[in-house]
Design an enzyme around this catalytic site. Structure first.
Site, PDB file in Angstrom:
ATOM      1  N   CYS A   1       0.854  -1.213   0.000  1.00 16.49           N
ATOM      2  CA  CYS A   1       0.000   0.000   0.000  1.00 16.49           C
ATOM      3  C   CYS A   1       0.871   1.236   0.000  1.00 16.49           C
ATOM      4  CB  CYS A   1      -0.846   0.066   1.269  1.00 16.49           C
ATOM      5  SG  CYS A   1      -2.051  -1.218   1.419  1.00 16.49           S
ATOM      6  N   THR A   2       0.311   2.297  -0.590  1.00 15.25           N
ATOM      7  CA  THR A   2       0.954   3.619  -0.516  1.00 15.25           C
ATOM      8  C   THR A   2      -0.123   4.621  -0.126  1.00 15.25           C
ATOM      9  OG1 THR A   2       2.501   3.047  -2.278  1.00 15.25           O
ATOM     10  CG2 THR A   2       2.231   5.389  -1.783  1.00 15.25           C
TER      11      THR A   2
END
Lengths: 253, 121
Positions: free
Chosen positions: A1-2
């Protein structure tokens, strides 16, 4: 995830995220994709939670999952969470739970409670920093005033080394992938460097839904685990989500 | 850009989303918090029942790949329902409502909802 929270020169805050999930959970050789990631994409839904016919908060969810990974309390705060790996992990929390020691909170029920009940950035931040958890996590929180943005790095019991926006000192965005911000990310999985390179190239004056979506569309920030991208604007109370694909060549994570 | 990690030059002009990196828009639903918890997710689950069952099946296939005897699934279907009452209200009731609306066994819906903690294992 970012996940990232960015502040434009007028003090408006944009919160955005790629939700990546399904690592090591079955690789489809023919389609060069992760089995579970592809099964999650059709389950992505946007939800408006109402009470007395008024919007309480909005979220992007996987249908069937009652906790929150991505949400906005319009005009108050925005919240995303990223997975954190630690030896003092969820299995200890689950073991304690099964043995009857139940003073910790399941991560996604905490984020749901915060979005449903907190009525300010400060209150949300306190709950996310101080509540004991069953598993470690990163909470990325955006507020509705200049400078209100932070990465809360959580062990099961503590908040470690919170990182805050500080536009006056040039920190006009905070960005979290899945590694402690004070350490180098695993070299095999460095999505932080390319994401920060593109944010810096964008510059603060050009920050918008458009340019942040560009950053989250750049490989390997976009990868084979990316199920959806969400963009949130707290002052407009706006949440937009898009289901993603990563055409080959593309990193598996 | 053609060797791992395939780092591209920073993308531009990707918004509004279109092209090969955009797989589709996301549907909006309303969840009414004034409803009893077990009723709240009925609208969403009625629409997504097939996809949810398919995703759960994929996780079961994965579990069977790890434990071919099927004992892992038995454990989930037999023991996890016992856990529902230990989960905080209203989430336990919402999970029960999702199992009823989708026809997916309760233990498997519980597993889906505590997957974050399980996955850190």
């Amino acid at each position: 995830c970012t996940s990232l929270v960015a502040e434009d020169p007028d003090g408006n805050l944009i919160h955005a995220r790629n939700l990546d999930f399904g690592l090591f959970m079955g690789w489809d050789l023919k389609n060069r994709s992760w089995v579970i990631t592809e099964k999650l994409k059709p389950l992505v839904v946007n939800i408006e939670f109402t009470r007395n016919n008024h919007t309480v908060f909005k979220s992007t969810n996987f249908a069937g999952y009652v906790g929150m990974l991505t949400g906005i309390r319009p005009h108050m705060f925005t919240l995303t969470m990223n997975e954190r790996f630690s030896l003092d992990g969820g299995y200890i929390g689950i073991l304690e739970w099964i043995l009857g020691k139940r003073d910790g909170m399941w991560m996604s029920f905490l984020t749901r409670s915060v979005l449903e009940n907190a009525t300010s950035y400060a209150e949300a931040k306190k709950l996310l920093s101080d509540t004991k958890l069953l598993a470690p996590a990163y909470f990325i929180l955006g507020g509705n005033q200049t400078g209100e943005g932070c990465i809360i790095t959580r062990s099961r019991t503590h908040s470690i080394n919170p990182l805050e926006l500080d536009p006056k000192k040039g920190r006009w965005y905070v960005l979290e992938t899945n590694y402690d911000h004070w350490k180098e990310p695993l070299f095999l999985d460095d999505r932080r460097t390319p994401a920060m390179k593109c944010m810096n190239q964008t510059t603060q004056t050009s920050i918008s839904f458009k340019t942040v979506y560009d950053v989250l569309s750049t490989k390997p920030v976009l990868n084979k685990l990316t199920t959806y991208t969400t963009l949130m604007d707290v002052s407009k109370g706006k949440l937009e989500s898009f289901i993603r694909d990563c055409p080959n060549p593309c990193m598996p994570w | 850009q053609y060797v791992p990690p395939f780092t591209e030059d920073c993308q531009t002009g990707m918004y509004p989303p279109s092209g090969p990196t955009f797989k589709g828009a996301v549907t909006w639903y309303t969840v009414d918090l004034d409803l009893p918890p077990s009723e709240r997710w009925k609208g969403v689950i009625t629409d997504k029942q097939k996809e949810l069952a398919s995703m759960i099946q994929a996780i079961k296939d994965l579990a069977d790949a790890f434990v071919p005897s099927g004992r892992l699934i038995d454990l989930v279907d037999r023991d996890l329902p016992l856990m529902v009452d230990t989960l905080p209200y209203p989430f336990n009731e919402e999970i029960r409502g999702i199992a009823t609306a989708s026809g997916v066994p309760l233990g498997e819906v519980v597993l889906f909802n505590i997957f974050y903690e399980i996955f850190t294992v």
